[in-house]
Design a protein around this motif. Structure first.
Motif, PDB file in Angstrom:
ATOM      1  N   GLY A 101       0.717  -1.356  -0.288  1.00 23.55           N
ATOM      2  CA  GLY A 101      -0.025   0.204  -0.113  1.00 23.55           C
ATOM      3  C   GLY A 101       0.859   1.187   0.014  1.00 23.55           C
TER       4      GLY A 101
ATOM      5  N   THR B 209       8.939   3.991  -4.788  1.00 20.04           N
ATOM      6  CA  THR B 209       9.861   2.917  -5.198  1.00 20.04           C
ATOM      7  C   THR B 209       9.079   1.955  -5.560  1.00 20.04           C
ATOM      8  OG1 THR B 209      10.435   2.253  -3.117  1.00 20.04           O
ATOM      9  CG2 THR B 209      11.893   4.232  -3.869  1.00 20.04           C
ATOM     10  N   PRO B 210       9.549   0.692  -6.368  1.00 22.62           N
ATOM     11  CA  PRO B 210       9.016  -0.571  -6.622  1.00 22.62           C
ATOM     12  C   PRO B 210       9.153  -1.383  -5.389  1.00 22.62           C
ATOM     13  CG  PRO B 210      10.911  -0.064  -8.064  1.00 22.62           C
ATOM     14  CD  PRO B 210      10.890   0.958  -7.312  1.00 22.62           C
TER      15      PRO B 210
HETATM   16  N1  LIG Z   1      -6.410  -3.543   3.086  1.00 22.18           N
HETATM   17  C1  LIG Z   1      -5.885  -2.716   2.555  1.00 22.18           C
HETATM   18  N2  LIG Z   1      -5.353  -2.512   1.391  1.00 22.18           N
HETATM   19  C2  LIG Z   1      -4.797  -1.624   0.787  1.00 22.18           C
HETATM   20  C3  LIG Z   1      -4.263  -0.585   1.616  1.00 22.18           C
HETATM   21  N3  LIG Z   1      -3.510   0.321   0.855  1.00 22.18           N
HETATM   22  C4  LIG Z   1      -3.783   0.027  -0.534  1.00 22.18           C
HETATM   23  N4  LIG Z   1      -4.254  -1.270  -0.558  1.00 22.18           N
HETATM   24  C5  LIG Z   1      -4.544  -2.135  -1.578  1.00 22.18           C
HETATM   25  O1  LIG Z   1      -3.329  -3.014  -1.938  1.00 22.18           O
HETATM   26  C6  LIG Z   1      -3.001  -3.036  -3.207  1.00 22.18           C
HETATM   27  C7  LIG Z   1      -1.737  -2.815  -3.304  1.00 22.18           C
HETATM   28  O2  LIG Z   1      -1.481  -1.381  -3.206  1.00 22.18           O
HETATM   29  P1  LIG Z   1      -0.386  -0.423  -3.790  1.00 22.18           P
HETATM   30  O3  LIG Z   1      -0.612   1.051  -3.130  1.00 22.18           O
HETATM   31  O4  LIG Z   1      -0.197  -0.372  -5.135  1.00 22.18           O
HETATM   32  O5  LIG Z   1       0.799  -0.975  -3.084  1.00 22.18           O
HETATM   33  P2  LIG Z   1       2.403  -0.979  -3.303  1.00 22.18           P
HETATM   34  O6  LIG Z   1       3.049  -1.026  -2.229  1.00 22.18           O
HETATM   35  O7  LIG Z   1       2.724   0.835  -3.979  1.00 22.18           O
HETATM   36  O8  LIG Z   1       2.856  -1.792  -4.373  1.00 22.18           O
HETATM   37  P3  LIG Z   1       4.259  -2.022  -5.342  1.00 22.18           P
HETATM   38  O9  LIG Z   1       3.934  -0.700  -6.194  1.00 22.18           O
HETATM   39  O10 LIG Z   1       3.865  -3.267  -5.990  1.00 22.18           O
HETATM   40  O11 LIG Z   1       5.424  -1.845  -4.524  1.00 22.18           O
HETATM   41  C8  LIG Z   1      -4.254  -2.311  -3.975  1.00 22.18           C
HETATM   42  O12 LIG Z   1      -5.001  -3.140  -4.196  1.00 22.18           O
HETATM   43  C9  LIG Z   1      -4.683  -1.295  -2.991  1.00 22.18           C
HETATM   44  O13 LIG Z   1      -6.036  -1.035  -3.159  1.00 22.18           O
HETATM   45  C10 LIG Z   1      -4.636  -0.642   2.951  1.00 22.18           C
HETATM   46  O14 LIG Z   1      -4.407   0.101   3.882  1.00 22.18           O
HETATM   47  N5  LIG Z   1      -5.162  -1.712   3.542  1.00 22.18           N
END
Ligand SMILES: Nc1nc2c(ncn2[C@@H]2O[C@H](COP(=O)(O)OP(=O)(O)OP(=O)(O)O)[C@@H](O)[C@H]2O)c(=O)[nH]1
Ligand SMILES: [Mg+2]
Length: 341
Positions: free
Chosen positions: A76, A129-130
């Motif tokens: 997230g 960052t990724p």
């Molecule tokens: N349950 C839950 N899901 C979340 C939360 N924040 C984001 N998500 C979900 O988790 C998934 C990944 O979220 P991203 O924000 O893309 O995660 P990231 O860490 O940037 O992922 P990478 O770019 O691959 O590193 C998405 O489907 C979001 O909707 C949270 O606080 N709680």
């Protein structure tokens, strides 16, 4: 008689009744820094207005602040950035569409927003960052991030040598939010290795991502365990400066609450709902709604307060005075530019 003249007269009276031998009082208590020294009495040289001069100059110049997010994939990070700054604070900002939001971050991306609040200008840069996978060796994932941090420090160092100070743009990263998984039993070996890799290069603030996956009791236990592991592995995270004894009670309370929140348990969302007439950022589940800015549901507000209101300058100073200074010294003592990191 207007109130300003009344204040001056009473301050004159205060000075005139003071015996000549008395130690001059500091004019800190006088709120208007532009009252002339004649008006204040002859006992002051005038340097007491220095804080005001520094403040005015800094406000004119504006401030730079750069925040980076790092951690395992899917925790997230990108969502939290949106929840923290890029949309909520700036209502005119265009929301990316849902498919764009769900995308995995594949490279280091930098977004900058210029904000002005009550005449104070802030250039806020967010570095996304990724996320990394489950590999045991963190070198592959950490290298591009460490390299990015190095490049910003090196750029600043070169600018310091070759440019007028007023034209230097500070793109050094002042704070790194390190995301820890809510699913594991604490820190993974990869987290320990990664944070150790980062600790001398950037101020680390640990956060537990997707904290809505944990119950209140689980969260407290996880926080306690992570704090202990950080101590055990001697990981240097950003240390909040202690309150001074003369700080007011409310400030001390807020500071205490913030320190107890570490690692901040955060919930992010790109969805907004109308609840009881208010627009709130939420995660809506079949069984109920998590409000990401509700302190009972998530530490997002504590984190934002820490980053923006209370510790931004501390983070900037620690970056410049400690981390950059150590980099500069290492860099001076080494022939190869990359060896300094
Ligand atoms: N349950 C839950 N899901 C979340 C939360 N924040 C984001 N998500 C979900 O988790 C998934 C990944 O979220 P991203 O924000 O893309 O995660 P990231 O860490 O940037 O992922 P990478 O770019 O691959 O590193 C998405 O489907 C979001 O909707 C949270 O606080 N709680
Ligand atoms: Mg991402």
């Amino acid at each position: 008689m207007d109130s300003r003249i009344a204040t001056l007269e009473s301050s004159d009276r205060r000075h005139s009744t003071r015996p000549d031998s008395a130690r001059p009082k500091s004019p800190w208590g006088v709120h208007d820094p532009y009252i002339s020294m004649e008006e204040l009495g002859k006992s002051f040289v005038g340097f007491a207005s220095l804080p005001h001069q520094i403040h005015r100059k800094n406000v004119k110049k504006g401030f730079d602040f750069t925040l980076m997010v790092v951690g395992e994939s899917g925790l997230g990070k990108s969502t939290l950035i949106n929840s923290l700054f890029l949309t909520g604070l700036y209502s005119d900002r265009i929301l990316p569409n849902t498919s764009e939001m769900m995308k995995r971050t594949v490279g280091i991306t930098r977004k900058t927003v210029d904000i002005e609040e009550k005449g104070v200008r802030l250039k806020l840069t967010i570095v996304d960052t990724p996320g990394f996978g489950d590999a045991l060796d963190c070198t592959d994932s950490s290298y591009p991030i460490v390299d990015y941090l190095h490049q910003q420090m090196e750029q600043y160092r070169m600018d310091e040598v070759g440019m007028p100070r007023t034209q230097i743009k500070d793109s050094r990263v002042h704070c790194c939010l390190y995301f820890i998984s809510p699913y594991g039993h604490g820190l993974k070996p990869l987290d320990v290795a990664f944070m150790k890799e980062l600790q001398a290069k950037v101020n680390i603030v640990p956060v537990i991502g997707k904290a809505d996956c944990l119950t209140k009791a689980e969260l407290l236990r996880k926080k306690e365990r992570i704090r202990k592991e950080i101590e055990f592995h001697k990981i240097k995270i950003f240390q909040f400066s202690d309150c001074d004894s003369d700080d007011d009670i409310e400030w001390t309370r807020q500071d205490h609450e913030m320190k107890n929140s570490i690692p901040f348990a955060v919930v992010g969302s790109n969805m907004q709902l109308r609840v009881d007439g208010r627009t709130v950022r939420v995660r809506a589940y079949p069984w109920g709604v998590v409000e990401v800015e509700n302190p009972d549901h998530s530490d997002l507000v504590h984190l934002r307060t820490m980053l923006v209101r209370t510790h931004m300058q501390d983070l900037r100073e620690k970056t410049h005075d400690n981390l950059y200074e150590q980099f500069r010294i290492r860099r001076m003592n080494m022939r190869s530019p990359s060896a300094a990191f």
